[in-house]
Scaffold this motif. Structure first.
Motif, PDB file in Angstrom:
ATOM      1  N   ARG A 142     -10.404  -4.655   5.479  1.00  0.00           N
ATOM      2  CA  ARG A 142      -9.440  -3.694   5.999  1.00  0.00           C
ATOM      3  C   ARG A 142      -8.393  -3.387   4.934  1.00  0.00           C
ATOM      4  O   ARG A 142      -7.821  -4.292   4.325  1.00  0.00           O
ATOM      5  CB  ARG A 142      -8.741  -4.252   7.250  1.00  0.00           C
ATOM      6  N   LEU A 143      -8.179  -2.086   4.688  1.00  0.00           N
ATOM      7  CA  LEU A 143      -7.105  -1.629   3.820  1.00  0.00           C
ATOM      8  C   LEU A 143      -6.028  -0.991   4.688  1.00  0.00           C
ATOM      9  O   LEU A 143      -6.332  -0.179   5.565  1.00  0.00           O
ATOM     10  CB  LEU A 143      -7.608  -0.583   2.813  1.00  0.00           C
ATOM     11  N   SER A 144      -4.786  -1.359   4.423  1.00  0.00           N
ATOM     12  CA  SER A 144      -3.664  -0.805   5.185  1.00  0.00           C
ATOM     13  C   SER A 144      -2.651  -0.202   4.229  1.00  0.00           C
ATOM     14  O   SER A 144      -2.046  -0.924   3.420  1.00  0.00           O
ATOM     15  CB  SER A 144      -2.997  -1.890   6.041  1.00  0.00           C
ATOM     16  N   ASN A 145      -2.517   1.122   4.279  1.00  0.00           N
ATOM     17  CA  ASN A 145      -1.526   1.860   3.484  1.00  0.00           C
ATOM     18  C   ASN A 145      -1.588   1.495   2.005  1.00  0.00           C
ATOM     19  O   ASN A 145      -0.581   1.248   1.353  1.00  0.00           O
ATOM     20  CB  ASN A 145      -0.119   1.591   4.027  1.00  0.00           C
ATOM     21  N   VAL A 146      -2.797   1.490   1.477  1.00  0.00           N
ATOM     22  CA  VAL A 146      -3.025   1.130   0.075  1.00  0.00           C
ATOM     23  C   VAL A 146      -2.851   2.343  -0.824  1.00  0.00           C
ATOM     24  O   VAL A 146      -3.362   3.434  -0.543  1.00  0.00           O
ATOM     25  CB  VAL A 146      -4.441   0.541  -0.102  1.00  0.00           C
ATOM     26  N   SER A 147      -2.138   2.153  -1.909  1.00  0.00           N
ATOM     27  CA  SER A 147      -2.011   3.186  -2.941  1.00  0.00           C
ATOM     28  C   SER A 147      -1.979   2.502  -4.296  1.00  0.00           C
ATOM     29  O   SER A 147      -1.726   1.300  -4.397  1.00  0.00           O
ATOM     30  CB  SER A 147      -0.746   4.030  -2.739  1.00  0.00           C
ATOM     31  N   ASP A 178      -2.261   7.179   0.018  1.00  0.00           N
ATOM     32  CA  ASP A 178      -2.004   6.247   1.113  1.00  0.00           C
ATOM     33  C   ASP A 178      -3.280   6.079   1.942  1.00  0.00           C
ATOM     34  O   ASP A 178      -3.576   6.875   2.820  1.00  0.00           O
ATOM     35  CB  ASP A 178      -0.865   6.805   1.978  1.00  0.00           C
ATOM     36  N   SER A 238      -5.861   3.955   4.429  1.00  0.00           N
ATOM     37  CA  SER A 238      -6.119   2.921   5.432  1.00  0.00           C
ATOM     38  C   SER A 238      -7.542   3.103   5.932  1.00  0.00           C
ATOM     39  O   SER A 238      -7.953   4.218   6.270  1.00  0.00           O
ATOM     40  CB  SER A 238      -5.138   3.027   6.613  1.00  0.00           C
ATOM     41  N   SER A 241     -11.357   0.605   7.293  1.00  0.00           N
ATOM     42  CA  SER A 241     -12.023  -0.677   7.490  1.00  0.00           C
ATOM     43  C   SER A 241     -13.516  -0.496   7.287  1.00  0.00           C
ATOM     44  O   SER A 241     -14.049   0.603   7.422  1.00  0.00           O
ATOM     45  CB  SER A 241     -11.744  -1.230   8.892  1.00  0.00           C
ATOM     46  N   GLY A 255       0.450  -1.781  -0.438  1.00  0.00           N
ATOM     47  CA  GLY A 255      -0.476  -1.909   0.673  1.00  0.00           C
ATOM     48  C   GLY A 255      -1.127  -3.279   0.744  1.00  0.00           C
ATOM     49  O   GLY A 255      -0.898  -4.150  -0.100  1.00  0.00           O
ATOM     50  N   THR A 256      -1.952  -3.475   1.768  1.00  0.00           N
ATOM     51  CA  THR A 256      -2.568  -4.760   2.046  1.00  0.00           C
ATOM     52  C   THR A 256      -4.086  -4.631   2.085  1.00  0.00           C
ATOM     53  O   THR A 256      -4.625  -3.683   2.650  1.00  0.00           O
ATOM     54  CB  THR A 256      -2.095  -5.305   3.408  1.00  0.00           C
ATOM     55  N   GLY A 316      -4.607  10.451   0.446  1.00  0.00           N
ATOM     56  CA  GLY A 316      -5.315   9.554   1.348  1.00  0.00           C
ATOM     57  C   GLY A 316      -6.433  10.285   2.073  1.00  0.00           C
ATOM     58  O   GLY A 316      -6.855  11.371   1.669  1.00  0.00           O
TER      59      GLY A 316
END
Length: 254
Positions: A3-8, A19, A21, A23, A56-57, A225
């Protein structure tokens, strides 16, 4: 899942990934389409845990991969395989090239005890290697020198090398770029086989028809994104975002 959350991500002052997000679950194929230069390859590098994003995460099965020790992160990274746009093979036989993936993914103790090494076929090839080559239609090339292969055959060896160690996730960066229809079809069949084995597959491609053929879900990546990510049929036939509709219809959007 991954899962990527708000990755940049930026290189210096240059933004290369907006940005994002998303999975990816085991046993599904996710296609990533979008214009050149919006960060599709960068996204794959983030998913492979080889590039730490600027923001991001990134989580693998609920674990934030950049919050753990390097040894634990390496173990997570070993669950992910990647096939690049251009095959990079060693000056050795096809079997030895595929076997290399097993060697670098396993510790010495695992190599001594694992059936991947103790169980071999009549020609001395580990069963995992022989099986992976069978998936990509290269069983008859096992002892051939890799440097003598065609471009399409070399790409299929790269796919087999990633598949042999049974990754949980497999990332493909333009895997059929410049390949003829036969090799393209064999790669797409191998993608389907990987999915059937429960492997989560992400395919970044400029070929929208390919994404439509092989993906369960599709994401349209733009500079800020995803404009849209969802079931393949919905994205192509009934997109909810106007930029998605324009891109699919051939208009220039970023």
């Amino acid at each position: 899942m991954i899962r990527l959350s708000n990755v940049s991500h930026t290189f210096g002052d240059e933004p290369v990934l907006g940005d994002v997000s998303m999975s990816v679950e085991p046993g599904e194929v996710v296609g990533i389409i979008g214009p050149s230069g919006v960060g599709k390859t960068t996204l794959l590098r983030v998913l492979s845990v080889s590039l730490r994003p600027t923001a991001g995460t990134v989580e693998l099965d609920g674990q934030a991969v950049w919050d753990v020790e390097e040894s634990e992160r390496l173990a997570l990274r070993r669950r992910i395989g990647m096939v690049f746009q251009e095959a990079s093979l060693f000056d050795a036989t096809v079997a030895r090239n595929v076997e290399y993936g097993l060697r670098v993914r396993q510790s010495w103790s695992e190599r001594l005890t694992d059936q991947l090494w103790s169980v071999r076929g009549s020609n001395g090839t580990p069963e995992a290697v022989a099986e992976a080559l069978d998936v990509v239609g290269l069983s008859d090339k096992v002892g051939q020198e890799a440097q003598s292969l065609s471009g399409g055959e070399a790409q299929r060896v790269s796919f087999a090398r990633a598949l042999a160690y049974e990754p949980t996730y497999l990332l493909l960066d333009e895997p059929t770029s410049d390949l003829d229809p036969r090799n393209t079809g064999l790669i797409e069949e191998a993608v389907a086989e990987a999915r059937d084995r429960g492997i989560g597959v992400v395919v970044a491609t400029h070929d929208m028809h390919q994404a439509e053929r092989i993906a369960d879900r599709v994401g349209v990546l733009l500079s800020d994104g995803f404009s849209e990510i969802g079931p393949t049929g919905t994205v192509f036939e009934n997109p909810t975002d106007e930029r998605t509709r324009k891109f699919i219809s051939g208009e220039l959007v970023y």
